[in-house]
Design a protein around this motif. Structure first.
Motif, PDB file in Angstrom:
ATOM      1  N   ILE A  65       0.876  -1.172   0.000  1.00 31.95           N
ATOM      2  CA  ILE A  65       0.000   0.000   0.000  1.00 31.95           C
ATOM      3  C   ILE A  65       0.914   1.223   0.000  1.00 31.95           C
ATOM      4  CG2 ILE A  65      -0.274  -0.052   2.515  1.00 31.95           C
ATOM      5  CD1 ILE A  65      -3.129   1.162   2.000  1.00 31.95           C
ATOM      6  N   SER A  66       0.630   2.124  -0.909  1.00 27.56           N
ATOM      7  CA  SER A  66       1.497   3.279  -1.102  1.00 27.56           C
ATOM      8  C   SER A  66       0.676   4.559  -1.092  1.00 27.56           C
ATOM      9  CB  SER A  66       2.230   3.141  -2.445  1.00 27.56           C
ATOM     10  OG  SER A  66       3.038   4.258  -2.679  1.00 27.56           O
ATOM     11  N   ALA A  67       1.223   5.568  -0.441  1.00 24.27           N
ATOM     12  CA  ALA A  67       0.623   6.901  -0.419  1.00 24.27           C
ATOM     13  C   ALA A  67       1.747   7.906  -0.612  1.00 24.27           C
ATOM     14  CB  ALA A  67      -0.099   7.135   0.904  1.00 24.27           C
ATOM     15  N   LYS A  68       1.406   9.181  -0.680  1.00 21.50           N
ATOM     16  CA  LYS A  68       2.433  10.196  -0.928  1.00 21.50           C
ATOM     17  C   LYS A  68       3.433  10.306   0.225  1.00 21.50           C
ATOM     18  CE  LYS A  68      -0.288  13.973   0.920  1.00 21.50           C
ATOM     19  NZ  LYS A  68      -0.946  15.212   0.707  1.00 21.50           N
ATOM     20  N   ASP A  69       3.058   9.840   1.423  1.00 18.96           N
ATOM     21  CA  ASP A  69       3.938  10.023   2.574  1.00 18.96           C
ATOM     22  C   ASP A  69       4.346   8.744   3.287  1.00 18.96           C
ATOM     23  OD1 ASP A  69       1.357   9.582   3.445  1.00 18.96           O
ATOM     24  OD2 ASP A  69       1.510  10.955   5.138  1.00 18.96           O
ATOM     25  N   LYS A  70       3.923   7.571   2.788  1.00 17.42           N
ATOM     26  CA  LYS A  70       4.331   6.315   3.414  1.00 17.42           C
ATOM     27  C   LYS A  70       4.069   5.132   2.495  1.00 17.42           C
ATOM     28  CE  LYS A  70       0.214   6.827   6.056  1.00 17.42           C
ATOM     29  NZ  LYS A  70      -0.264   7.280   7.313  1.00 17.42           N
ATOM     30  N   LEU A  71       4.722   4.024   2.847  1.00 16.15           N
ATOM     31  CA  LEU A  71       4.608   2.796   2.068  1.00 16.15           C
ATOM     32  C   LEU A  71       4.667   1.632   3.044  1.00 16.15           C
ATOM     33  CD1 LEU A  71       5.525   1.661  -1.146  1.00 16.15           C
ATOM     34  CD2 LEU A  71       7.274   0.856   0.408  1.00 16.15           C
ATOM     35  N   ALA A  72       3.849   0.635   2.830  1.00 16.05           N
ATOM     36  CA  ALA A  72       3.883  -0.565   3.660  1.00 16.05           C
ATOM     37  C   ALA A  72       3.777  -1.782   2.756  1.00 16.05           C
ATOM     38  CB  ALA A  72       2.760  -0.559   4.676  1.00 16.05           C
ATOM     39  N   MET A  73       4.464  -2.859   3.157  1.00 14.14           N
ATOM     40  CA  MET A  73       4.407  -4.094   2.397  1.00 14.14           C
ATOM     41  C   MET A  73       4.091  -5.236   3.355  1.00 14.14           C
ATOM     42  SD  MET A  73       7.262  -6.003   0.022  1.00 14.14           S
ATOM     43  CE  MET A  73       8.362  -6.453   1.332  1.00 14.14           C
ATOM     44  N   ILE A  74       3.197  -6.083   2.940  1.00 11.09           N
ATOM     45  CA  ILE A  74       2.871  -7.286   3.684  1.00 11.09           C
ATOM     46  C   ILE A  74       3.205  -8.451   2.767  1.00 11.09           C
ATOM     47  CG2 ILE A  74       1.058  -8.587   4.843  1.00 11.09           C
ATOM     48  CD1 ILE A  74      -0.440  -5.808   5.020  1.00 11.09           C
ATOM     49  N   LYS A  75       4.045  -9.347   3.250  1.00 12.64           N
ATOM     50  CA  LYS A  75       4.507 -10.460   2.430  1.00 12.64           C
ATOM     51  C   LYS A  75       4.291 -11.759   3.198  1.00 12.64           C
ATOM     52  CE  LYS A  75       8.602 -12.177   0.068  1.00 12.64           C
ATOM     53  NZ  LYS A  75       9.998 -11.947  -0.276  1.00 12.64           N
ATOM     54  N   ARG A  76       3.689 -12.712   2.544  1.00 10.55           N
ATOM     55  CA  ARG A  76       3.556 -14.041   3.154  1.00 10.55           C
ATOM     56  C   ARG A  76       4.928 -14.713   3.153  1.00 10.55           C
ATOM     57  NH1 ARG A  76      -1.916 -15.743   3.341  1.00 10.55           N
ATOM     58  NH2 ARG A  76      -3.208 -14.577   1.894  1.00 10.55           N
ATOM     59  N   VAL A  77       5.273 -15.319   4.261  1.00  9.00           N
ATOM     60  CA  VAL A  77       6.539 -16.047   4.340  1.00  9.00           C
ATOM     61  C   VAL A  77       6.284 -17.417   4.941  1.00  9.00           C
ATOM     62  CG1 VAL A  77       7.982 -13.968   4.476  1.00  9.00           C
ATOM     63  CG2 VAL A  77       7.106 -14.980   6.575  1.00  9.00           C
ATOM     64  N   ASP A  78       7.119 -18.375   4.562  1.00 10.67           N
ATOM     65  CA  ASP A  78       6.979 -19.728   5.076  1.00 10.67           C
ATOM     66  C   ASP A  78       7.654 -19.889   6.433  1.00 10.67           C
ATOM     67  OD1 ASP A  78       5.579 -20.564   2.821  1.00 10.67           O
ATOM     68  OD2 ASP A  78       7.434 -21.014   1.742  1.00 10.67           O
ATOM     69  N   GLN A  79       8.633 -19.016   6.694  1.00 13.54           N
ATOM     70  CA  GLN A  79       9.328 -19.042   7.979  1.00 13.54           C
ATOM     71  C   GLN A  79       9.829 -17.635   8.272  1.00 13.54           C
ATOM     72  OE1 GLN A  79      12.495 -21.814   7.481  1.00 13.54           O
ATOM     73  NE2 GLN A  79      13.533 -20.627   5.917  1.00 13.54           N
ATOM     74  N   GLU A  80      10.201 -17.405   9.524  1.00  9.04           N
ATOM     75  CA  GLU A  80      10.667 -16.080   9.915  1.00  9.04           C
ATOM     76  C   GLU A  80      11.919 -15.694   9.129  1.00  9.04           C
ATOM     77  OE1 GLU A  80      11.999 -13.612  13.903  1.00  9.04           O
ATOM     78  OE2 GLU A  80      11.150 -15.604  14.112  1.00  9.04           O
ATOM     79  N   ILE A  81      11.941 -14.466   8.651  1.00  8.08           N
ATOM     80  CA  ILE A  81      13.085 -13.960   7.890  1.00  8.08           C
ATOM     81  C   ILE A  81      14.160 -13.518   8.883  1.00  8.08           C
ATOM     82  CG2 ILE A  81      13.858 -12.241   6.198  1.00  8.08           C
ATOM     83  CD1 ILE A  81      11.776 -14.244   5.105  1.00  8.08           C
ATOM     84  N   PRO A  82      15.412 -13.963   8.714  1.00  6.01           N
ATOM     85  CA  PRO A  82      16.478 -13.552   9.623  1.00  6.01           C
ATOM     86  C   PRO A  82      16.735 -12.038   9.553  1.00  6.01           C
ATOM     87  CG  PRO A  82      17.170 -15.409   8.256  1.00  6.01           C
ATOM     88  CD  PRO A  82      15.863 -14.921   7.709  1.00  6.01           C
ATOM     89  N   LEU A  83      17.109 -11.470  10.679  1.00  8.31           N
ATOM     90  CA  LEU A  83      17.345 -10.040  10.763  1.00  8.31           C
ATOM     91  C   LEU A  83      18.301  -9.519   9.697  1.00  8.31           C
ATOM     92  CD1 LEU A  83      16.936  -7.306  12.089  1.00  8.31           C
ATOM     93  CD2 LEU A  83      18.600  -7.984  13.835  1.00  8.31           C
ATOM     94  N   PRO A  84      19.445 -10.161   9.427  1.00  8.50           N
ATOM     95  CA  PRO A  84      20.325  -9.628   8.378  1.00  8.50           C
ATOM     96  C   PRO A  84      19.640  -9.519   7.010  1.00  8.50           C
ATOM     97  CG  PRO A  84      21.516 -11.210   9.712  1.00  8.50           C
ATOM     98  CD  PRO A  84      20.065 -11.301  10.120  1.00  8.50           C
ATOM     99  N   GLN A  85      18.748 -10.445   6.709  1.00  7.36           N
ATOM    100  CA  GLN A  85      18.023 -10.404   5.438  1.00  7.36           C
ATOM    101  C   GLN A  85      17.023  -9.245   5.433  1.00  7.36           C
ATOM    102  OE1 GLN A  85      16.639 -14.288   4.286  1.00  7.36           O
ATOM    103  NE2 GLN A  85      15.346 -13.473   2.651  1.00  7.36           N
ATOM    104  N   ILE A  86      16.383  -8.989   6.553  1.00  8.49           N
ATOM    105  CA  ILE A  86      15.473  -7.836   6.653  1.00  8.49           C
ATOM    106  C   ILE A  86      16.275  -6.552   6.517  1.00  8.49           C
ATOM    107  CG2 ILE A  86      13.920  -6.558   8.184  1.00  8.49           C
ATOM    108  CD1 ILE A  86      13.158  -9.313   9.401  1.00  8.49           C
ATOM    109  N   ALA A  87      17.409  -6.483   7.212  1.00 12.73           N
ATOM    110  CA  ALA A  87      18.251  -5.281   7.162  1.00 12.73           C
ATOM    111  C   ALA A  87      18.706  -4.984   5.738  1.00 12.73           C
ATOM    112  CB  ALA A  87      19.448  -5.450   8.082  1.00 12.73           C
TER     113      ALA A  87
END
Length: 164
Positions: A65-87
């Motif tokens: 979802i995108s607007a002029k002042d913010k953006l958010a993404m929701i993604k289905r994942v099969d397992q928790e994404i490791p912090l380095p990958q998120i970073a």
């Protein structure tokens, strides 16, 4: 690579409150700050009936979802994404602060309150600093719970300033 520091501690110890004070202090010093909140439970951002919720219910694997002042993404994942990958997905900031990830690989600031525990979750070698209302016999910088300027000084010296 963007430096990552995790703010950790027991439940209801004041991690969010610390971040609410630390973020503006770092911003005042001219730094760009990103945060990641680790949720050990499941969370729900979508509101039932709203368009993004309906897209997910229809089977979309990624919803943005995108607007002029913010953006958010929701993604289905099969397992928790490791912090380095998120970073790796985060750009254009000077530091990434996480709330949680007490067992993660990033250096940590532990928040501790005597009323909840007299023991720390982390070992000295994992810690950048301790924010507490009690002293600990460790060679780690220790600050009062409200001394965000002192903590920001440590973060700035260790992660944000080029060594002279």
């Amino acid at each position: 690579m963007i430096p990552i520091v995790s703010v950790v501690g027991k439940s209801n110890v004041g991690k969010t409150t610390l971040l609410e004070k630390l973020i503006p202090e770092l911003k005042r010093r001219g730094y760009r700050v990103a945060t990641v909140k680790h949720d050990a439970h499941s969370f729900e951002m979508d509101q039932p009936g709203k368009d993004t919720w309906r897209h997910r219910q229809a089977g979309a694997d990624v919803v943005v979802i995108s607007a002029k002042d913010k953006l958010a993404m929701i993604k289905r994942v099969d397992q928790e994404i490791p912090l380095p990958q998120i970073a790796a997905m985060i750009t254009d900031v000077d530091i990434l602060l996480t709330e949680g990830y007490k067992r993660g690989p990033a250096p940590k600031v532990e928040v501790s309150r005597r009323i909840l525990s007299t023991e720390l979750l982390c070992t000295a070698d994992e810690l950048v600093a301790i924010m507490s209302d009690q002293p600990f016999d460790l060679l780690v910088p220790q600050f009062a719970l409200d001394d965000v300027a002192g903590l920001a000084d440590v973060l700035e010296k260790r992660f944000l300033k080029e060594p002279s």
